[in-house]
Write an enzyme that holds these catalytic residues in place. Structure first.
Site, PDB file in Angstrom:
ATOM      1  CG  ASP A  93      42.070  -0.794 -38.890  1.00 21.96           C
ATOM      2  OD1 ASP A  93      42.356  -1.514 -39.859  1.00 21.96           O
ATOM      3  OD2 ASP A  93      42.775  -0.730 -37.862  1.00 21.96           O
ATOM      4  CG  ASP A 115      40.292   2.846 -36.235  1.00 19.38           C
ATOM      5  OD1 ASP A 115      40.097   1.964 -35.376  1.00 19.38           O
ATOM      6  OD2 ASP A 115      41.439   3.130 -36.657  1.00 19.38           O
ATOM      7  CD  GLU A 120      45.167   3.130 -36.075  1.00 16.34           C
ATOM      8  OE1 GLU A 120      45.916   2.737 -35.140  1.00 16.34           O
ATOM      9  OE2 GLU A 120      44.272   2.417 -36.566  1.00 16.34           O
ATOM     10  CG  HIS A 131      47.136  -1.985 -37.135  1.00 15.24           C
ATOM     11  ND1 HIS A 131      46.123  -2.258 -36.246  1.00 15.24           N
ATOM     12  CD2 HIS A 131      47.837  -3.136 -37.281  1.00 15.24           C
ATOM     13  CE1 HIS A 131      46.218  -3.518 -35.870  1.00 15.24           C
ATOM     14  NE2 HIS A 131      47.245  -4.080 -36.484  1.00 15.24           N
TER      15      HIS A 131
END
Length: 221
Positions: A188, A23, A25, A183
């Protein structure tokens, strides 16, 4: 002996690919222009019965590359504060962050008798695009991940549970999900890893994998 069996099962399960949950961001939606701000990866392992399980988590805060664009709307969505003193102390360059993730991924590939990692992500195309763009910016020659193949848990969860939003898919699978922690790349990724394992194991328990092996003439170890 059980470790040998588990290793053989993992190597067979995804045609010698090791699924690694990732994941990212970011500072927006454009992988060429927008900043990579967090990266996390969870390696997976398998028990002698063929059940897939999360293994280890690797995560980094990432300093934006020079000239990177960062949309305020993206920061509002993720809750990332670039001026947070703690973040400023621990954030590393893209090159360092990718190294911190890629080194253990390569070790996990070898330990599981696999040849390459395949990215698992919730809406995987987004994470894969940003990962490949960062690899290109950093001039990394040995990317352990397949350049375009991936497993998308949003699509799989839509098939299995009728849910495509990560929080709702996790709850449908009986996995706790804290919206206040969402988030964060680490959080996540760990929930996505649990979700992916739950779906793969459910398919196995229904006889799907064993049936596919028999149809292909593959003997179980």
């Amino acid at each position: 002996m059980s470790e040998v069996v588990a290793r053989e099962l993992m190597a067979q399960r995804f045609r010698s690919f090791l699924p690694v949950v990732v994941d990212l961001e970011t500072g927006g939606f454009n992988p060429q222009r927008d900043a990579l701000l967090e990266i996390a990866a969870v390696t997976l392992t398998m028990d002698p019965e063929g059940n897939l399980m999360p293994d280890a988590t690797y995560a980094c805060h990432v300093a934006p590359f020079e000239g990177a664009n960062i949309e305020q709307s993206a920061l509002d969505f993720t809750g990332i504060r670039l001026d947070d003193p703690l973040r400023q102390q621990v954030a590393v360059s893209e090159t360092e962050a990718l190294g911190e993730v890629f080194r253990p991924v390569r070790k996990a590939i070898k330990a599981n008798g696999c040849t390459r990692a395949v990215l698992v992500g919730h809406n995987a195309a987004f994470d894969h695009g940003f990962l490949n763009a960062a690899v290109e910016r950093c001039g990394i020659k040995r990317n352990p991940f397949h350049p375009f193949s991936s497993f998308d848990t949003a699509s799989l969860a839509g098939l299995v549970y009728g849910q495509t939003v990560l929080a709702r898919a996790c709850r449908a699978a009986g996995i706790e999900f804290d919206n206040t922690s969402a988030h964060s790349a680490r959080y996540d990724t760990e929930r996505t890893a649990e979700l992916f394992c739950a779906m793969v194991n459910r398919y196995k328990d229904l006889g799907g994998w064993q049936l596919a092996q028999r149809e292909q003439g593959i003997e179980e170890p």
